[in-house]
Scaffold this active site. Sequence first.
Site, PDB file in Angstrom:
ATOM      1  N   CYS A   1       0.889  -1.163   0.000  1.00 31.14           N
ATOM      2  CA  CYS A   1       0.000   0.000   0.000  1.00 31.14           C
ATOM      3  C   CYS A   1       0.924   1.209   0.000  1.00 31.14           C
ATOM      4  O   CYS A   1       1.487   1.560   1.037  1.00 31.14           O
ATOM      5  CB  CYS A   1      -0.912   0.015   1.224  1.00 31.14           C
ATOM      6  SG  CYS A   1      -1.925   1.508   1.309  1.00 31.14           S
TER       7      CYS A   1
ATOM      8  N   CYS B   1      -0.521   4.169   2.324  1.00 21.77           N
ATOM      9  CA  CYS B   1      -0.473   4.075   3.781  1.00 21.77           C
ATOM     10  C   CYS B   1      -0.214   2.652   4.205  1.00 21.77           C
ATOM     11  O   CYS B   1       0.901   2.177   4.173  1.00 21.77           O
ATOM     12  CB  CYS B   1      -1.751   4.627   4.402  1.00 21.77           C
ATOM     13  SG  CYS B   1      -3.262   4.133   3.534  1.00 21.77           S
ATOM     14  N   SER B   2      -1.252   1.937   4.575  1.00 20.69           N
ATOM     15  CA  SER B   2      -1.047   0.616   5.163  1.00 20.69           C
ATOM     16  C   SER B   2      -2.233  -0.301   4.933  1.00 20.69           C
ATOM     17  O   SER B   2      -2.504  -1.180   5.739  1.00 20.69           O
ATOM     18  CB  SER B   2      -0.800   0.758   6.656  1.00 20.69           C
ATOM     19  OG  SER B   2      -1.907   1.435   7.233  1.00 20.69           O
ATOM     20  N   CYS B   3      -2.985  -0.082   3.849  1.00 22.64           N
ATOM     21  CA  CYS B   3      -4.151  -0.916   3.575  1.00 22.64           C
ATOM     22  C   CYS B   3      -3.697  -2.369   3.430  1.00 22.64           C
ATOM     23  O   CYS B   3      -2.697  -2.656   2.788  1.00 22.64           O
ATOM     24  CB  CYS B   3      -4.866  -0.454   2.309  1.00 22.64           C
ATOM     25  SG  CYS B   3      -5.482   1.231   2.459  1.00 22.64           S
TER      26      CYS B   3
END
Lengths: 101, 237
Positions: free
Chosen positions: B134, B137-139
């Site tokens: 991602c 971000c951090s999906c």
Amino acid sequence: MGGLAGGEVNRDEHDYALWEKRVDAMMMLLTNKLQIMTVDQLRKGIEALPPDAYENMTYYERWIASVTNTLLDEGVITADELASKMAAIEAQAQAHAPEAG
Amino acid sequence: MSGPSDTHDHGHHHDHHHDHDHMHPYDPDHHHPHREDQDDTMTYYKVMESAVRELLIEKGLITPEQVHRQIEHMDSRTPANGARIVARAWVDPDFKKRLIETPKEAIAEIGHDIGPMHLIVLENTPEVHNVVVCTLCSCYPRWILGLPPDWYKSRAYRSRVVREPRTVLREFGTEIADNREVLVHDSTADMRYFVLPMRPEGTEGMSEEDLAAMVGRDAMIGVVEAGAGGTGQLAAE
């Protein structure tokens, strides 16, 4: 960020601390259950942090900063409420510090 | 809010009034560069977390029980869930077909509800190796695998894996043959990816349970191959 240069991937991991899990849990409750805020707002709030936030803040520190800003913007909590609550918690933590060792 | 019952609940009162008439949640004077998160020291942002949580509880928006249940719920999501899905797909071609065509329904068969999330299952083949990132971000497919590892959220991984995936994979000990294509998939808040690794050779006749034990978290992100060891291998957890 995608495509930028960067160093070797640091594969160290840490177990999530309770406070980090609480930030995560609050975000899930605010988005999925209460629908007070959205993932997009979380993202927007993180983008709005100063550029050095990526260097100086940990992941969930950025999350709680963004969640808090969003709740202030939306009028869910006020700056006064937040300030006095944080002061109270800090005072309590200091009062207990010697015992905690 | 300053009634006598307060002392029984939390022990703090509201008379510790602070001078700040304006509070901004980002305060560079309070930053803590250390990665370690110690529960026994109070940091600025930990205080902020407690304050916001207590305010939301006082306003009746959330309850402590809801927070506790939500944490338990996330803690119950581990890569073992994903490993069971992978093992089932390896032994049951019909399930694999459903997993790729209608992932949400197929995963529900195993008893996992992935909620409103859209999921795409990426099948590794002798021709194609898939890896997930991602960049924004951090999906992450957290409803199957739990919370993402730190490196998945790191600047180095997110910036480099889209540009030099083979080099990044090598840092994880994964060498992808030159004649095998590497596809990098960039997740979003609404679209998550899950890698279906290749079944390791020499595993014919193994039970579904033993196969699942060969599938670690990192294989389902695509930075290692199943059975190759590496962080997140269930046997090591």
